[in-house]
Design a protein around this motif. Structure first.
Motif, PDB file in Angstrom:
ATOM      1  N   GLU A 156     -15.163  -3.866  -3.285  1.00  0.00           N
ATOM      2  CA  GLU A 156     -14.081  -3.335  -2.465  1.00  0.00           C
ATOM      3  C   GLU A 156     -14.123  -3.962  -1.077  1.00  0.00           C
ATOM      4  N   GLN A 191      -7.716   6.539  -5.195  1.00  0.00           N
ATOM      5  CA  GLN A 191      -8.412   5.495  -4.449  1.00  0.00           C
ATOM      6  C   GLN A 191      -9.714   6.035  -3.855  1.00  0.00           C
ATOM      7  N   SER A 235      -4.912  -3.223  -3.680  1.00  0.00           N
ATOM      8  CA  SER A 235      -3.754  -2.484  -4.185  1.00  0.00           C
ATOM      9  C   SER A 235      -3.394  -1.254  -3.369  1.00  0.00           C
ATOM     10  N   PHE A 236      -4.381  -0.422  -3.035  1.00  0.00           N
ATOM     11  CA  PHE A 236      -4.069   0.914  -2.527  1.00  0.00           C
ATOM     12  C   PHE A 236      -4.602   1.161  -1.128  1.00  0.00           C
ATOM     13  N   VAL A 237      -4.681   0.101  -0.323  1.00  0.00           N
ATOM     14  CA  VAL A 237      -5.011   0.247   1.092  1.00  0.00           C
ATOM     15  C   VAL A 237      -3.717   0.546   1.838  1.00  0.00           C
ATOM     16  N   ASN A 257       3.023   2.047  -8.597  1.00  0.00           N
ATOM     17  CA  ASN A 257       1.564   2.007  -8.488  1.00  0.00           C
ATOM     18  C   ASN A 257       0.912   1.481  -9.763  1.00  0.00           C
ATOM     19  N   ILE A 302      -2.146   8.968  -5.694  1.00  0.00           N
ATOM     20  CA  ILE A 302      -2.813   7.669  -5.747  1.00  0.00           C
ATOM     21  C   ILE A 302      -3.844   7.525  -4.629  1.00  0.00           C
ATOM     22  N   ASN A 303      -3.657   8.210  -3.504  1.00  0.00           N
ATOM     23  CA  ASN A 303      -4.656   8.160  -2.435  1.00  0.00           C
ATOM     24  C   ASN A 303      -5.940   8.864  -2.858  1.00  0.00           C
ATOM     25  N   GLY A 330      -9.436  -5.085  -4.549  1.00  0.00           N
ATOM     26  CA  GLY A 330      -9.312  -3.892  -3.725  1.00  0.00           C
ATOM     27  C   GLY A 330      -8.094  -3.822  -2.854  1.00  0.00           C
ATOM     28  N   GLY A 343       0.798  -1.219   0.000  1.00  0.00           N
ATOM     29  CA  GLY A 343       0.000   0.000   0.000  1.00  0.00           C
ATOM     30  C   GLY A 343       0.833   1.272   0.000  1.00  0.00           C
ATOM     31  N   GLY A 379     -11.064   4.374  -7.293  1.00  0.00           N
ATOM     32  CA  GLY A 379      -9.968   3.426  -7.414  1.00  0.00           C
ATOM     33  C   GLY A 379     -10.154   2.344  -8.455  1.00  0.00           C
ATOM     34  N   TYR A 384       1.817   8.306  -9.682  1.00  0.00           N
ATOM     35  CA  TYR A 384       1.431   7.150 -10.488  1.00  0.00           C
ATOM     36  C   TYR A 384       2.568   6.773 -11.427  1.00  0.00           C
TER      37      TYR A 384
END
Length: 617
Positions: free
Chosen positions: A386, A350, A248-250, A231, A346-347, A246, A182, A354, A227
């Motif tokens: 998600e 998301q 990837s970006f936690v 990412n 990227i946050n 879901g 993440g 996302g 990005y």
């Protein structure tokens, strides 16, 4: 869900036809390695005893009795690099989860992980691309003991995920789940960071001001928030069905991240055998590869994946070409604006919806194959969902059906641009990639005299001396895989941006890499054949008129063909004796055998006939 777009279908079918024999050979090899029971059941007693000697208790008894699946952990953990630091605690979490699910876990091995952000502009960057293939080999070493029934790949950044995936595909009979860490929390805005960098390039900001801006941008554990390739990796492999939906970006350090990591272990046990058995060879097929390309194009991802995805596909017996990227780019809309192709990080991406929104809108537009295998089960439709924690339990629920910020994410029927923002250029200089998602329409055609360099430092010296304050096509050659390992050339971006801001027509042509960080600058990158093997770029002179036309897809030097071919070579790559220091001499064999950029820039597989290998003395 709409019918599949006819171009998507046509490209998929031609890849399948072109790959029929190589894919058959790969799948035959996978079938030969597949067993009804664990591979350990065929071990001699001495082999098996060595395999469980290092563990204790119930896990040891289970491995000895051959009654439970054994899940390998392969990790890129180190505590110097922010993206990999969170992996420190993952093995313990995974071991507990796997044990609770009825399996056993062993830490099979680690892979190297280097950071392009640290090595940028330094000698170590010349090992960066080669590290991908070293990581693939390291993954193979970790799995070569044949003690395992499934594996978990703990990796995030640029070369690590492609390398691990290539290595895992050599063990295609084993299920594999990629486990991310993440992104770090948002820091200084990317727009402000870029502004300070450009001020520093102009001599209008001090080094301390620049360092403070960078430190505010890269400030805590987790991946960098722009990005770039790291990412883009997460986006691509999730849409290929290799992450949990879901995942990837936690962010790291959250309860949801911990729950996803634990469930990855549980899921590895579930798909290791029985009715849900899902080997990675079954997941990474032609449709999954096409889905990965579409996700990359639709989100304006890193140009490095025009090499990585080719190499990954090849490892699965699939022949993916730059023409496939180009044709898909013509019909895949650009639906995301994330830095360097926009202001968001990227946050923010998301939060706006996302990966789940991306998958949903592309499926609805007929631009993704839904009928694929994934680590979560059959069908890509489940990747519209998600993860969430409800009363402490991990569940999946429907993701947002609409974008929550139309400045960052847009539906496929109302995109930022009608095409994917990545194009192929060809002409009398060869073939190259250009990322136009952040390039203004007025800057997509440049015709200007060339100024030729062989190093970033020489370019910067000329910039500081005022020699480039005009319309110019900057040529930086001897930066390809066989020349010096194909480093990224990010140090070029701020000065080129300054020249553009002064009103000049500016472009970059290079056989090196830019990763997508070229931003607003029209940059023809990864030019092949590279100069080091006698490509036409080696014969361009200062003052030659070069025309880059991203709209028509052409890249040409306006010189008579006979004259160009007969020009003597004046620049040469470093000799073996010169290419030393920072470990480079240890990679000389890879430099001699690496293939061209359009075939993945890999040391695995044959080099094409038009890539004339150079003897590095």
């Amino acid at each position: 869900m709409s019918d599949l777009h006819p171009v998507l279908t046509a490209v998929t079918n031609r890849i399948a036809a072109r790959s029929a024999e190589s894919r058959r050979v790969y799948l035959d090899r996978v079938a030969a390695a597949t067993q009804d029971s664990t591979s350990r059941s065929g071990f001699a007693c001495s082999n098996l005893a060595h395999g469980f000697a290092g563990i204790t208790g119930g896990d040891k008894a289970a491995l000895r009795a051959l009654r439970k699946p054994n899940v390998a952990i392969v990790s890129s953990y180190n505590d110097m690099l922010s993206a990999h630091q969170p992996f420190q605690d993952y093995p313990a979490l995974i071991k507990d989860a796997v044990r609770a699910a009825g399996g056993v876990t062993q830490f099979a091995g680690g892979v190297p992980a280097m950071c392009d952000g640290i090595t940028q502009g330094r000698d170590g960057m010349e090992l960066s691309l080669f590290s991908r293939d070293v990581i693939a080999m390291s993954t193979a070493v970790a799995l070569s003991h044949e003690m395992f029934d499934a594996n978990l790949m703990l990796g995030v950044c640029d070369k690590i995920v492609p390398g691990m995936l290539i290595g895992a595909l050599s063990f295609g009979h084993l299920p594999a789940i990629l486990v991310p860490a993440g992104p770090m929390a948002s820091g200084l805005s990317n727009k402000e960071k870029a502004r300070v960098r450009q001020l520093y390039a102009e001599g209008r900001a001090t080094r301390e001001e620049l360092l403070e801006a960078e430190a505010q941008s890269y400030h805590s554990p987790g991946t960098c928030t722009f990005y770039g390739t790291a990412n883009s990796n997460q986006m691509v492999v999730e849409v290929m069905g290799l992450h949990l939906p879901g995942a990837s970006f936690v962010p790291p350090g959250t309860t949801l991240r911990t729950a996803l990591t634990e469930y990855a272990g549980t899921r590895a046990v579930q798909i290791s055998r029985g009715p849900e058995h899902t080997p990675i060879a079954q997941i990474v097929d032609v449709k999954a590869v096409v889905n990965g390309v579409v996700a990359l194009l639709a989100t304006g991802g890193s140009t490095n994946h025009t090499m990585h995805l080719v190499a990954i596909a090849s490892a699965a017996g699939i022949d993916l070409s730059w023409d496939d990227f180009s044709d898909l780019s013509s019909i895949v809309p650009l639906i995301a604006r994330v830095y360097p192709n926009g202001g968001a990080d990227i946050n923010h991406f998301q939060a706006a919806g996302g990966v789940q929104f991306v998958v949903g809108t592309l499926l609805d537009a007929g631009l993704l194959h839904e009928d694929v295998h994934t680590v979560a089960g059959p069908g890509l439709d489940r990747y519209r969902q998600e993860p969430a924690l409800i009363d402490g339990a991990l569940v999946w629920r429907d993701g947002p059906g609409r974008s929550l910020d139309l400045d960052v994410l847009r539906p496929a029927h109302d995109p930022f641009a009608p095409d994917g923002g990545m194009r192929m250029l060809s002409g009398n200089l060869g073939r190259s990639v250009i990322k136009v998602s952040a390039v203004a329409e007025a800057d997509r055609v440049v015709e200007a005299p060339a100024r030729v360099f062989t190093t970033q430092e020489a370019f910067q010296d000329a910039f500081k001396a005022g020699e480039l304050d005009r319309d110019v096509v900057v040529v930086v050659r001897m930066q390809g895989p066989q020349a010096n390992g194909m480093p990224e050339l990010h140090k070029l971006t701020p000065p080129l941006g300054v020249l553009m801001d002064r009103g000049h027509k500016v472009a970059l042509v290079t056989d090196g890499r830019m990763s997508g960080a070229s931003g607003k600058i029209p940059a023809a990158i990864q030019l092949t054949p590279e100069a080091a093997v006698g490509g036409p770029l080696a014969r361009v002179n200062d003052g030659d008129l070069v025309r880059l036309d991203a709209n028509r897809g052409t890249l040409e030097v306006v010189v008579d063909a006979v004259e160009l071919a007969n020009r003597p070579l004046v620049d040469f790559p470093a000799t073996g004796r010169e290419w030393v220091g920072t470990g480079r001499e240890l990679f000389a064999a890879l430099r001699r055998t690496v293939g061209p950029a359009d075939r993945g820039a890999t040391v695995f597989g044959p080099i094409t006939a038009d890539h004339f290998a150079r003897n590095v003395s």
